[in-house]
Scaffold this active site. Structure first.
Site: not given
Ligand code: CAO
Length: 493
Positions: A285, A462-464, A466
């Site tokens: 994501p 990486d939105h998981r 960051i």
């Protein structure tokens, strides 16, 4: 006296004889008498042709209502701009009658009859509707408009759809210029205006052109084939907007060039590795963040330093400075220089800054990395980058150069473009794309427009692991380094 009476009776007999011929030539299939005597006028109701006799005479003058024909382009009403005739004037076929103006065109209406104007239906500036009468013309016996097709079929000036076809024809993308009367003459003879050679001013098709074409149709086409394309455009009909010509059939190439065959090949080597990495990356994501950096000071600095590095045989681009600044910012934002495991249960903060540089090579995209950027000088970074670049272009990069990266940069601006959406290289968690440095106008602190060297930077993370704010702060710090290269010196270890 007796002979005069006999002569009058004879004229009356001839007139009635003519009238009966006229009845039989009416094309409306009327079974009863449709031209009947009525207060010394003979009226064909269906066609609005008035045959007026004021005395017993062998000459029958017809009163024709000359209607505003369909002038095409969907025009339904026009403003009457100028009359060129007045009541009592004698007009010949093709004489100008008036000028009308629509929202799309100015059109000169010409007569298709020979005769005397007996009524004008509008004043100047009035709005005239298509299909309604413009003038009444008391036609001469030899008027072409009446003698060609007979009185019963000649009166209506309203164009049918086939009229439209004539009025809108084009020659090689240009509108065919012809008066409505000429168009009608062409239509009555089933001639396409686009087939006729125009000899009139500005490429206008004249009545004579049509007549010449009727005599010898091959002349028009041959002449057209050799006609120069540079004939100036319309004068009488001046469309204010070009009418789009929409083709319903696909364009067929005039020349068939040899075309190769489709072929399929195995994806291998670097590209096979890219398939694997990018498919994996697609499961991450990812969020994007863009900003623009003012690189003016850096452009200035590089131009000064470049002369020195050139002497030492080292090509010095912006990349070594950018890499150093990135490393300094990563020191403050270590989560961006990290990796996650496949199930994203653990994050590993990397002790070193091995910055990968996306490289465009003949074999495809490769991402070698410069190891320990945090410990190298900018000049050393330039030297190392030169080495990787020459090996990469030669296809000779080893596994060690291609593995162990902790963060990546893609300088797509070296090729062109402003923005990119970089794709994370797993197991890394972030990547930046650099756009082309462009000279653009910007405001300075005093509101003055000044020349700036602007580079757009696009980040993916990486939105998981960051958050956007974290990435934005990192980007702001890097921006401050690159916009004020003096700061790099200040914090350089
Ligand atoms: N804006 C303006 N000028 C740029 C620039 C930019 N963003 N990047 C490079 N330049 C200039 C350089 O300063 C250099 O100018 P001089 O000739 O005056 O010295 C010139 O363009 C050529 O630079 P370069 O490409 O040889 O060197 P580099 O260090 O700037 O870049 C590399 C090296 C390998 C990153 C680059 O060559 C490259 O391959 N970029 C493509 C990356 C790519 O394909 N990304 C897509 C990845 S996703 O598919």
């Amino acid at each position: 006296m007796a002979s005069a009476l006999r002569r009058l009776k004879w004229e009356k007999f001839r007139f009635l004889n003519n009238l009966s011929k006229r009845k039989s030539s009416c094309k409306q299939n009327h079974t009863r008498t449709i031209c009947q005597r009525k207060t010394n006028q003979y009226v064909c109701h269906s066609q609005l042709v008035l045959c007026r006799t004021f005395h017993w005479s062998p000459v029958c003058h017809e009163l024709v209502q000359f209607k505003l024909a369909d002038i095409g382009e969907g025009i339904r009403e026009v403003q009457l701009k100028e009359w060129f005739v007045k009541v009592g004037d004698h007009v010949s076929q093709f004489d100008s009658i008036c000028e009308v103006q629509s929202d799309k065109a100015t059109v000169t209406i010409t007569s298709r009859y020979k005769g005397i104007i007996s009524k004008l239906y509008y004043d100047v500036d009035d709005i005239a509707l298509v299909s309604t009468p413009l003038v009444d013309i008391e036609t001469d016996a030899d008027s072409p408009g009446t003698t060609q097709s007979g009185s019963s079929s000649s009166s209506s000036e309203v164009s049918s759809s086939s009229d439209d076809e004539h009025s809108m024809q084009r020659i090689r993308g240009r509108k065919v210029l012809a008066t409505p009367a000429v168009r009608r003459l062409a239509m009555e003879n089933k001639i396409k205006l686009s087939d006729v050679e125009a000899t009139g001013k500005d490429g206008r098709i004249l009545k004579d052109d049509i007549l010449k074409y009727i005599e010898d149709p091959s002349v028009g086409k041959q002449a057209k084939a050799s006609a120069p394309l540079a004939t100036p455009p319309a004068v009488t009909v001046e469309p204010s907007k070009p009418t789009p010509v929409v083709s319903t059939t696909p364009i067929q190439p005039r020349i068939t060039l040899p075309v190769g065959k489709d072929h399929t090949e195995k994806i291998k080597g670097m590209r096979k590795a890219m398939v694997k990495t990018m498919t994996e990356a697609n499961n991450i994501p990812t969020f994007g963040y863009d900003d623009e950096f003012d690189m003016s000071a850096l452009v200035d600095l590089r131009s000064k330093v470049k002369a020195i590095t050139d002497e030492k045989g080292v090509k010095f681009s912006y990349m070594p400075i950018i890499m150093k600044a990135v490393s300094m910012a990563l020191t403050e934002f270590p989560m961006l220089n990290a990796s996650v495991d496949k199930t994203c249960e653990n994050i590993t903060y990397k002790a070193v800054h091995n910055i990968g540089i996306a490289m465009d090579t003949q074999d495809g995209l490769i991402v070698p990395n410069v190891k320990n950027v945090q410990s190298l000088s900018i000049f050393e970074l330039a030297t190392e980058l030169n080495r990787l670049q020459s090996l990469g272009l030669a296809g000779k990069l080893g596994t060690s150069d291609l593995s162990g990266g902790t963060f990546s940069l893609s300088n797509i601006g070296a090729i062109g473009g402003t923005y990119a959406r970089p794709v994370i290289l797993p197991p890394e968690v972030s990547i930046g794309a650099l756009g082309k440095i462009q000279t653009l106008p910007r405001y300075d602190n005093h509101g003055n427009v000044v020349k700036k060297h602007i580079m757009c930077v696009s980040w993916s993370a990486d939105h998981r692991v960051i958050e956007g704010a974290y990435m934005a702060r990192f980007s702001n710090l890097l921006k401050s380094f690159l916009e004020n290269p003096g700061l790099i010196m200040l914090y350089l270890r």
